[in-house]
Design an enzyme around this catalytic site. Structure first.
Site, short mmCIF file in Angstrom:
data_model
loop_
_atom_site.label_atom_id
_atom_site.label_comp_id
_atom_site.label_asym_id
_atom_site.label_seq_id
_atom_site.Cartn_x
_atom_site.Cartn_y
_atom_site.Cartn_z
N ASP A 259 0.88 -1.16 0.00
CA ASP A 259 0.00 0.00 0.00
C ASP A 259 0.92 1.22 0.00
O ASP A 259 1.70 1.43 0.94
CB ASP A 259 -0.89 -0.03 1.24
CG ASP A 259 -1.83 1.17 1.34
OD1 ASP A 259 -1.53 2.21 0.76
OD2 ASP A 259 -2.86 1.04 2.02
N ARG B 265 -0.10 14.45 13.80
CA ARG B 265 0.66 14.17 12.57
C ARG B 265 0.97 15.46 11.83
O ARG B 265 0.10 16.33 11.67
CB ARG B 265 -0.15 13.27 11.63
CG ARG B 265 -0.55 11.95 12.17
CD ARG B 265 -1.04 11.02 11.06
NE ARG B 265 -2.04 11.65 10.20
CZ ARG B 265 -2.55 11.09 9.13
NH1 ARG B 265 -2.13 9.89 8.71
NH2 ARG B 265 -3.48 11.70 8.41
#
Lengths: 421, 421
Positions: free
Chosen positions: B206, B380
């Site tokens: 992925d 993040r």
């Protein structure tokens, strides 16, 4: 307009002048010199689409950035837009979700149906169905083959076998397209559901050539599942996303095949195990393609103002007119009208069978009359009441007449190459 | 710029002035007053997107109508655009196709892999993988359960078990995300492939947090399948379509799960039986969402001019800078840097763990420094070298410092509600 079929161009112009849907034409952007009879393949462009998609690009994406998932309601778009499609197909709020391609949506509902009939092994469809439905059934069967049941595909056909002949207690699901993409022939949804249910099976409707073309009432017709596309009669734009319908009564039992995170009960808990969301949301898969969805939203702004019964009345009047003109003005040519004359069995297209159909269609397109051709021998003409008038139909037949009379279609430049949906 | 990490704002401004990628910032439309550190979730808007999508709407759709399937090459778009993504991931021409959502693409390649290892029953993934990958594995296993093999999912974790511990001769496929969405930790693709292949299994990557973020060379790393998204580092737009990669050596053996008509060998023959197209085309399903695809084409026009090694150099410099500033200027606060310091194990994001991370992130966003929060405790920050500079990083840390020093993040208005990817 009256029930009387116009028999002169003047009467067509008069019918246009008194058309209750006449004002909608102004809401579409159509090229000069084109009579567009292929809205059954790709609908025309609504005038508000550019601004709506532009707003999603510059404001929602460009300025809002990631915040638009909440602030522009991106996250709930698939069900919000589904709720706007619902009234066009006789669905309740919370029963429709916008998804990926029609093929993927069929996979989702087909697997759900098969799971609801675990002891039955046969899927029924129609030999003349649009091929992707047949292929998806095959692919699903191949995927599940070697499982505890052998799956088989049984195809009906106008020349037999009939639905009555193939229905039996081994049939899990019947997948039919409500309006046939080749012939424009329409099923009686309620009558089919009654037969299918009597056999203990489930009925899945493909509404690709129905939604926006004819009134559809899925709940009244006791359907079990449905899918549809939005880029034909609904004018959502090239490849705009499909939708799928699961009635409230099946939603708890229906377990989708594609268990993506946006169909999860708690997608932002980021848990390790899949748990389907309640309701129609469980049929979501991944992140929706929001620019294409914005195009669909724009066209639904147009459709929000449309009375589907008025669309149906005009659609039948336009197709009646086309059939009458082909029969009267083109009687000298060997044209077979394959679309049913019976209003109850006709969608919103008329298909003509003729030798040289491919070349004749190319000649029509070169003259600005855009329909399409389906191998091996059908010319298709779609009738979209929101942006097509009676005089358009008259003029299209005039062009067809000139092409047949002159024989220009036999010219080398119209020779066969390929064709695209 | 030098390898030296700037230690003053002035040095950051100097680094920006000599940045070989500096000119790219002008090709993006960013709102005033925003430092955008969430391009790892939704990339910023290229300036050419509006015109490109607008052209698809007004010219290709509005004027070209159905003819654009041929005239505007709509029909070959998924493989044409796939070929433009190929160089960004070390793929050859004819190995990448643009598809539906990432989840659906994973399903396609996972089923293909399982079919290539019919006697093996276990799929390995990682507990901290992005959940949709875990859910799709579960859904696929449930779909095939009761088949001739029982499928099982085995999850590795940094705290164990390790990949070495779970690999065995019952493992069919290993599904890993190259750069972890939470921590930014990056795998050594070639090393993983070697282990996985030694066990006789296939590796599926992925690339959602890799493509456009770090150089990727799928063929050199001997990968078997890959999928990726285009709306993060590639700037394709909200929900822009995913892509999938199948190397030439696997294409004949790979049989996709979703057997839609656009993956058929002869889609316009409208035959009754499915026959997969040769090559990567068999992984197509239904009609592509062309407005979203046009957005992706626009961003790929930007990426066509980008040197991925230059992106990597700057990405590491930006993340090094961010880490250094957090360590020096924010040493008083209990911030854990969870992203690896080792360049070889770092993607293009930095994640910080801190109590109150959700509220701190809300306070940052309110001040125009946009990152995001992932439950239960990670802030993040994504670093996108095409539109982010060194001074931006300096200023973002300054804002974070002010928020921590003032304690404003404990204000009621930043209290927890929800979060969206």
């Amino acid at each position: 307009m009256s029930n009387h079929v116009p028999s002169t161009r003047g009467q067509c112009v008069e019918a246009d002048a008194s058309d209750p849907l006449g004002a909608f034409r102004d809401r579409f952007q159509l090229p000069e010199g084109v009579i567009y009879l292929d809205g059954n393949s790709l609908g025309a462009l609504p005038k508000n689409t550019l601004a709506r998609v532009g707003r999603t690009i510059t404001d929602e994406w460009g300025l809002g950035l990631i915040r638009s998932w909440n602030d522009a309601s991106w996250f709930t778009k698939p069900t919000d837009v589904g709720d706007r499609i619902a009234p066009l197909v006789g669905a309740a709020s919370g029963e429709v979700v916008v998804a990926d391609s029609t093929s993927a949506s069929l996979f989702q509902v087909l697997v759900s149906a098969l799971r609801m009939r675990p002891d039955r092994s046969v899927v029924v469809s129609e030999r003349d169905n649009f091929p992707t439905d047949l292929y998806m059934i095959q692919g699903t069967q191949e995927l599940l083959a070697g499982a505890d049941r052998d799956l088989d595909r049984r195809l009906i056909h106008d020349d037999g076998p009939s639905l009555d002949e193939v229905l039996a207690d081994d049939v899990s699901a019947v997948v039919l397209t409500h309006v046939n993409y080749r012939t424009g022939r329409m099923y009686d949804m309620a009558a089919v559901a009654e037969k299918v249910h009597a056999a203990g099976a489930l009925v899945i409707w493909d509404l690709c050539h129905s939604v926006g073309a004819v009134p559809v009432d899925l709940n009244a017709a006791d359907a079990d599942f449905a899918i549809g596309c939005t880029y034909k009669y609904l004018n959502g734009g090239p490849g705009s996303p499909s939708f799928l319908w699961v009635p409230a009564r099946h939603q708890d039992a229906a377990r989708p095949a594609l268990t993506g995170w946006q169909g999860h009960a708690k997608p932002f808990d980021f848990t390790v195990d899949y748990e389907p969301a309640p309701g129609i949301t469980r049929f979501r898969v991944g992140t929706p393609q929001l620019l294409s969805l914005a195009g669909l939203e724009a066209s639904l702004d147009v459709w929000a103002d449309v009375d589907m019964q008025a669309v149906r009345t005009k659609s039948l009047a336009l197709t009646d007119l086309f059939i009458a003109l082909v029969e009267t003005r083109l009687a000298a040519y060997d044209l077979e009208i394959v679309t049913p004359r019976d209003h109850d069995r006709r969608g919103s297209q008329v298909s003509l069978r003729i030798d040289g159909g491919y070349q004749i269609m190319q000649a029509l397109i070169a003259r600005g009359v855009i329909g399409d051709f389906r191998a091996p021998d059908l010319m298709r003409f779609g009738f979209t009441p929101l942006y097509l008038g009676y005089a358009d139909v008259w003029d299209a037949v005039s062009v067809l007449e000139e092409i047949l009379t002159s024989g220009v279609w036999q010219d080398e430049r119209f020779a066969r190459r390929g064709a695209v949906s």
